[in-house]
Scaffold this motif. Structure first.
Motif, mmCIF file in Angstrom:
data_model
loop_
_atom_site.group_PDB
_atom_site.id
_atom_site.type_symbol
_atom_site.label_atom_id
_atom_site.label_comp_id
_atom_site.label_asym_id
_atom_site.label_seq_id
_atom_site.Cartn_x
_atom_site.Cartn_y
_atom_site.Cartn_z
ATOM 1 N N GLN A 3 11.228 0.743 -3.411
ATOM 2 C CA GLN A 3 10.500 -0.332 -3.628
ATOM 3 C C GLN A 3 9.726 0.218 -5.262
ATOM 4 O O GLN A 3 9.680 1.425 -5.633
ATOM 5 C CB GLN A 3 9.069 0.286 -3.001
ATOM 6 C CG GLN A 3 7.946 -0.861 -2.970
ATOM 7 C CD GLN A 3 6.677 -0.182 -2.146
ATOM 8 O OE1 GLN A 3 6.636 0.137 -1.743
ATOM 9 N NE2 GLN A 3 5.448 -1.548 -2.929
ATOM 10 N N THR A 4 9.164 -0.623 -6.382
ATOM 11 C CA THR A 4 8.858 -0.177 -7.556
ATOM 12 C C THR A 4 7.586 -0.416 -8.116
ATOM 13 O O THR A 4 6.820 -1.172 -7.334
ATOM 14 C CB THR A 4 9.560 -0.657 -8.497
ATOM 15 O OG1 THR A 4 9.632 -2.117 -8.749
ATOM 16 C CG2 THR A 4 11.475 -0.149 -8.054
ATOM 17 N N GLY A 5 6.893 0.132 -8.518
ATOM 18 C CA GLY A 5 5.481 -0.224 -9.370
ATOM 19 C C GLY A 5 5.087 0.313 -10.803
ATOM 20 O O GLY A 5 6.422 0.816 -11.862
ATOM 21 N N PRO A 23 9.695 4.349 -9.448
ATOM 22 C CA PRO A 23 9.996 3.838 -8.223
ATOM 23 C C PRO A 23 8.405 4.547 -7.115
ATOM 24 O O PRO A 23 8.707 5.641 -8.127
ATOM 25 C CB PRO A 23 11.745 4.691 -8.261
ATOM 26 C CG PRO A 23 11.875 5.317 -9.355
ATOM 27 C CD PRO A 23 10.686 4.959 -10.382
ATOM 28 N N VAL A 24 8.777 4.153 -6.886
ATOM 29 C CA VAL A 24 7.250 4.930 -5.741
ATOM 30 C C VAL A 24 7.730 5.471 -4.431
ATOM 31 O O VAL A 24 8.584 5.444 -4.027
ATOM 32 C CB VAL A 24 7.142 3.619 -4.525
ATOM 33 C CG1 VAL A 24 5.569 4.253 -3.767
ATOM 34 C CG2 VAL A 24 6.226 2.749 -5.340
ATOM 35 N N PRO A 134 7.922 13.196 -8.910
ATOM 36 C CA PRO A 134 7.160 11.983 -8.175
ATOM 37 C C PRO A 134 6.991 10.313 -8.767
ATOM 38 O O PRO A 134 6.326 9.687 -8.311
ATOM 39 C CB PRO A 134 5.921 12.196 -7.630
ATOM 40 C CG PRO A 134 5.201 13.440 -8.591
ATOM 41 C CD PRO A 134 6.646 13.620 -9.252
ATOM 42 N N HIS A 135 7.224 10.665 -10.554
ATOM 43 C CA HIS A 135 7.398 9.644 -11.076
ATOM 44 C C HIS A 135 5.218 9.407 -11.301
ATOM 45 O O HIS A 135 5.435 9.106 -12.702
ATOM 46 C CB HIS A 135 7.911 8.679 -10.749
ATOM 47 C CG HIS A 135 9.185 8.442 -9.751
ATOM 48 N ND1 HIS A 135 10.415 9.316 -11.050
ATOM 49 C CD2 HIS A 135 9.484 8.929 -8.755
ATOM 50 C CE1 HIS A 135 11.381 9.387 -9.925
ATOM 51 N NE2 HIS A 135 10.437 9.404 -8.856
ATOM 52 N N PHE A 136 4.904 8.776 -10.873
ATOM 53 C CA PHE A 136 3.426 8.112 -10.659
ATOM 54 C C PHE A 136 2.595 9.463 -10.942
ATOM 55 O O PHE A 136 2.307 9.992 -9.683
ATOM 56 C CB PHE A 136 3.366 7.882 -9.968
ATOM 57 C CG PHE A 136 3.836 6.268 -9.845
ATOM 58 C CD1 PHE A 136 2.988 5.243 -11.159
ATOM 59 C CD2 PHE A 136 5.322 5.868 -8.963
ATOM 60 C CE1 PHE A 136 3.904 3.910 -10.482
ATOM 61 C CE2 PHE A 136 5.748 4.631 -9.010
ATOM 62 C CZ PHE A 136 5.163 3.533 -9.600
#
Length: 369
Positions: A3-5, A23-24, A134-136
Motif C-alpha cells: 500500500q502507498t500514500g 510505501p506505508v 518508515p518513510h512518513f
C-alpha cells in the motif's frame, strides 16, 4: 502489493514541494501508523519553507523530506503490544488520535530529570530520507509513523479535527509554556503575535484567570480572533511604527508592562521590544524564534536592574499534550479558532504555504482526501 500514500516532499527553500507516492510501513513493536486527516501549517513550517536564518542551509535535501508536524488523524495500524493510548484508553484502528511529533528517548539525563522536552537524544520529525523506513516522517502526507516513545492520546468526540490538529504543537506548546511561567490569577499577560500559538495563549491566559490579556499583531483577522479568544486589548503594530512606540503602548495599557510576556511572533526583532514590554520583576518567555542564525542585541543591564526572568521553551512533555486535550474538551464549543481554518487539499500545499506566509490565511489547514 504494498500500500502507498502521498507525501509532499520538500527539497529546500525556494523550491516547490512535490507530491510523491511512498510505501506505508508496517509498525514495529510499540509503534503505530496514523492516517493523517488534517494538518495545519504552523509558523515554524513557514520558517523552514522560507529558509530563515540557519535553516537556509540546513533545509536543502537532494532526495527531499517530509515536513509538517501539526496534525491529527486516525489509527491506521497498530504494532505488536499496542492496544491502549498513554492514558490507558483502548486503542483500535479507526480511532481518532493526536500524538507528539518528536520522540524523547526516555533514558537520557534530562528525560530522567523530568525534562523530556529537552531530551538529549530526541528523534524529531522530518529527519531521515523518505526512501527509507518508515518513510512518513512529517504531517504533510497521508500517513505519519508514530514511534514507541511518542505520546498518543485518543481525541474526545466533542473535539473536531480543526481544533485537534493544533493540539500536538501550538496548544501543547503553550500549555508547557504557561506551566513554566506559572501564570497566576490577576497576572497581566502580553502576547507578541496572534498566530496559532498566540491565539491559544490568549485563551489559556483567560483560563488561568489573568487580570489582563494584551495581544500584538498586524493582521486584521488575527486581531479580531485574539479578542474573541480572550484578549482584553489588542495592539495593531501598523499603528505604532517603532518598537519604542509599541512597547510604550503596552506599558500604558498594562500600567507598567506585562507580568508575563510571550514572544510568539517568530521573528528575533520582536525580542528586544518584548523585553521592554515586561514589567519590573516580570517574566519573558521566548518560544517563537526556534531557528538559529539571527542574533539580536539584548541589554543585560536592563534585565538585571528590572529583575526580569528570561526563559526559552521548546517542545513539550506528554502531560502537556494530555492537558491540551482536556482544555479543548472543556472549551471546544466556544473557541472561534474552530471556524478560522482555511482549508486546502494536499495538492495545493504550495499555495497554502504562500498564503500562510503572506498573512492571507489566519490558519492554513490541509485536509487529506
Amino acid at each position: 502489493m504494498t500500500q502507498t500514500g502521498r507525501a509532499a516532499l520538500f527539497f529546500g527553500p525556494g523550491a516547490k514541494l512535490e507530491l510523491a507516492e511512498l510505501p506505508v510501513p508496517e509498525p514495529e513493536p510499540g509503534a503505530l501508523v496514523m492516517r493523517v486527516t488534517r494538518a495545519n501549517i504552523c509558523g515554524s513550517d513557514v520558517h523552514i519553507w522560507r529558509g530563515d536564518g540557519a535553516l537556509a542551509d540546513r533545509g536543502r535535501r537532494e532526495d527531499g523530506r517530509v515536513i509538517g508536524h501539526e496534525m491529527t488523524g486516525v489509527v491506521h495500524s497498530l504494532g505488536p503490544g499496542v492496544d491502549r493510548d498513554w492514558s490507558g484508553a483502548p486503542l483500535r484502528p479507526g480511532d481518532r488520535i493526536v500524538c507528539q511529533y518528536f520522540a524523547p528517548c526516555g533514558r537520557c539525563r534530562l528525560c530522567l530529570r523530568g525534562r523530556a522536552e529537552a531530551c538529549l537524544r530526541q528523534h524529531r520529525a522530518f529527519v531521515g530520507k523518505p526512501s527509507e523506513f518508515p518513510h512518513f516522517r512529517g504531517a504533510f502526507a497521508d500517513y505519519f509513523y508514530v514511534r514507541p516513545t511518542m505520546a498518543v492520546f485518543k481525541v474526545p468526540d466533542e473535539v473536531g479535527d480543526v481544533l485537534a490538529a493544533g493540539v500536538n504543537c501550538a496548544l501543547a506548546q503553550m500549555v508547557m509554556a504557561f506551566d513554566r511561567a506559572q501564570v497566576s490569577m490577576g497576572d497581566r499577560v502580553v502576547v507578541q503575535g496572534a498566530g496559532g500559538l498566540g491565539l491559544y495563549g490568549a485563551a489559556l491566559a483567560r483560563e488561568c484567570g489573568a487580570g489582563q490579556v494584551v495581544v500584538i499583531d498586524g493582521v486584521d483577522e488575527r486581531l479580531a480572533l485574539a479578542r474573541q479568544m480572550g484578549a482584553d486589548e489588542t495592539v495593531d503594530f501598523r499603528e505604532f511604527g517603532s518598537p519604542e512606540d509599541r512597547a510604550a503602548r503596552v506599558r500604558e495599557l498594562t500600567d507598567g508592562g506585562g507580568d508575563v510576556v510571550f514572544e510568539l511572533a517568530g521573528h528575533p526583532s520582536a525580542i528586544p521590544e518584548g523585553i521592554r514590554m515586561t514589567a519590573r520583576g516580570g517574566k519573558y518567555l521566548e518560544l517563537g524564534t526556534f531557528y538559529e542564525g539571527t542574533p539580536v542585541e539584548v541589554d543585560p543591564g536592563y534585565l538585571v536592574m528590572n529583575n526580569i526572568t528570561l526563559q526559552a521553551v521548546s517542545f513539550y512533555d506528554a502531560r502537556s499534550l494530555a492537558g491540551a486535550l482536556a482544555f479543548l474538551a472543556r472549551r471546544a464549543g466556544d473557541l472561534p479558532l474552530a471556524r478560522a481554518a482555511a482549508d486546502y487539499p494536499l495538492e495545493a500545499i504550495n499555495e497554502a504555504l504562500a498564503d500562510q506566509a503572506a498573512g492571507k490565511a489566519a490558519r492554513a489547514s490541509l485536509v487529506m482526501s
